[in-house]
Write an enzyme that holds these catalytic residues in place. Structure first.
Site, PDB file in Angstrom:
ATOM      1  N   LYS A  83      68.115 -81.316  37.418  1.00  0.00           N
ATOM      2  CA  LYS A  83      68.153 -81.375  38.888  1.00  0.00           C
ATOM      3  C   LYS A  83      67.988 -82.831  39.310  1.00  0.00           C
ATOM      4  CE  LYS A  83      65.923 -78.103  41.211  1.00  0.00           C
ATOM      5  NZ  LYS A  83      64.713 -77.293  41.563  1.00  0.00           N
TER       6      LYS A  83
HETATM    7  C1  E4P Z   1      64.718 -75.353  44.416  1.00  0.00           C
HETATM    8  O1  E4P Z   1      65.586 -75.873  43.739  1.00  0.00           O
HETATM    9  C2  E4P Z   1      63.950 -76.126  45.423  1.00  0.00           C
HETATM   10  O2  E4P Z   1      63.251 -77.133  44.762  1.00  0.00           O
HETATM   11  C3  E4P Z   1      63.035 -75.226  46.181  1.00  0.00           C
HETATM   12  O3  E4P Z   1      63.729 -74.045  46.544  1.00  0.00           O
HETATM   13  C4  E4P Z   1      62.430 -75.907  47.390  1.00  0.00           C
HETATM   14  O4  E4P Z   1      61.690 -74.948  48.099  1.00  0.00           O
HETATM   15  P1  E4P Z   1      60.635 -75.324  49.250  1.00  0.00           P
HETATM   16  O5  E4P Z   1      61.376 -75.901  50.388  1.00  0.00           O
HETATM   17  O6  E4P Z   1      59.996 -74.011  49.599  1.00  0.00           O
HETATM   18  O7  E4P Z   1      59.660 -76.287  48.636  1.00  0.00           O
END
Ligand code: E4P
Length: 271
Positions: free
Chosen positions: A137
């Site tokens: 990522k």
């Molecule tokens: C997933 O890839 C993201 O990091 C995650 O869904 C972010 O979620 P949040 O906005 O609840 O922290």
């Protein structure tokens, strides 16, 4: 002289073959001979379109339970999610790897410089002996875009993260990202429109024939998940709590209870 067709064959037309995709994207081959027209299903080259569900958690107990019933195709993490797991990084990732098997594991890179992001991703792959199911990522910063290209050249899958606009996603896909992750709730919380951003990216992918997929992320409600799936999102990563909630309905529970009541004393076969 043209040979006569048997009476049962229909007969008549010139011999020809045509191939086309039907509405379910199955390849259909139609063979027309002077005596007969045959329609054959050749093969299914394209996986039927469906939304991929992933679990947005590193809690191994939650994941174990979810994997026992929910048709999940992967897990996504970030440092915040990992910090709630109660384990050190290596234990969490190892546990996730064991649970998902050949499913996808998306791990957030935390380095700021592109070379360091690349090194980090390569280290994950070698340390955990990941195969093609590992996705690095990478945030959509200038360094991130640079890293995406290098990672793709090295054969490493990329999920572009921290996306808040359609343009960020489009540029990420041009840099080679396999998945692009718009943050729905975080957009909604700043009076922007997460679902619209998801829909726009989906539209871009269709319009331009891009091979990237939308991985809608950051959900706080089941309604947001419903809306991104209706907007055509290819996948969504969802917390354990929301994955449980989205399959629940009180009328389902009432219906099941009533079946149990009506079955009492009726069933004389031992199952
Ligand atoms: C997933 O890839 C993201 O990091 C995650 O869904 C972010 O979620 P949040 O906005 O609840 O922290």
């Amino acid at each position: 002289m043209v040979a006569a067709c048997p009476a049962s064959s229909g007969g008549g037309a010139e011999g020809s073959t045509s191939t086309f995709l039907d509405y379910q994207q199955l390849i259909i081959k139609v063979e027309t001979s002077p005596c007969k027209r045959t329609v054959k299903l050749i093969y299914k080259p394209i996986k039927l379109n469906h939304m991929i569900y992933m679990a947005d958690t590193a809690n191994l107990d939650e994941l174990r339970e979810l994997y026992s019933f929910f048709p999940l195709e992967g897990v996504t993490t970030n440092p915040t999610i990992l910090s709630h797991s109660g384990h050190k990084l290596s234990e969490s990732i190892e546990g996730i790897q064991e649970l998902v098997g050949t499913g996808m594991v998306h791990v957030q890179m935390i380095s700021a410089e592109s070379d360091d992001m690349v090194r980090e991703a390569k280290k994950y792959r070698s340390y955990f002996d990941f195969g093609d199911n590992f996705y690095a990522k990478i945030p959509v910063t200038a360094n991130g875009y640079r890293a995406m290209r290098i990672l793709k050249d090295a054969g490493i899958n990329v999920t572009a993260t921290a996306i808040f606009t359609q343009q960020q996603a489009l540029v990420a896909m041009k840099a080679g990202a396999d998945f692009v992750a718009p943050y729905v709730s975080r957009l909604d919380n700043i009076s922007s429109h997460g679902i619209e951003v998801v829909g726009d990216i989906v539209q871009n992918i269709a319009n331009y024939g891009l091979k990237g997929k939308v991985l809608a992320a950051s959900f706080k409600t089941v309604d947001q998940i419903y809306r991104v799936s209706m907007a055509g999102s290819h996948s969504a990563t969802i917390s354990a709590e929301l994955l449980h909630q989205l399959i629940k309905h009180p009328m389902t529970d009432i219906g099941v209870k009533q079946f149990e009541i009506d079955a009492e004393g009726l069933y004389d076969i031992a199952f």
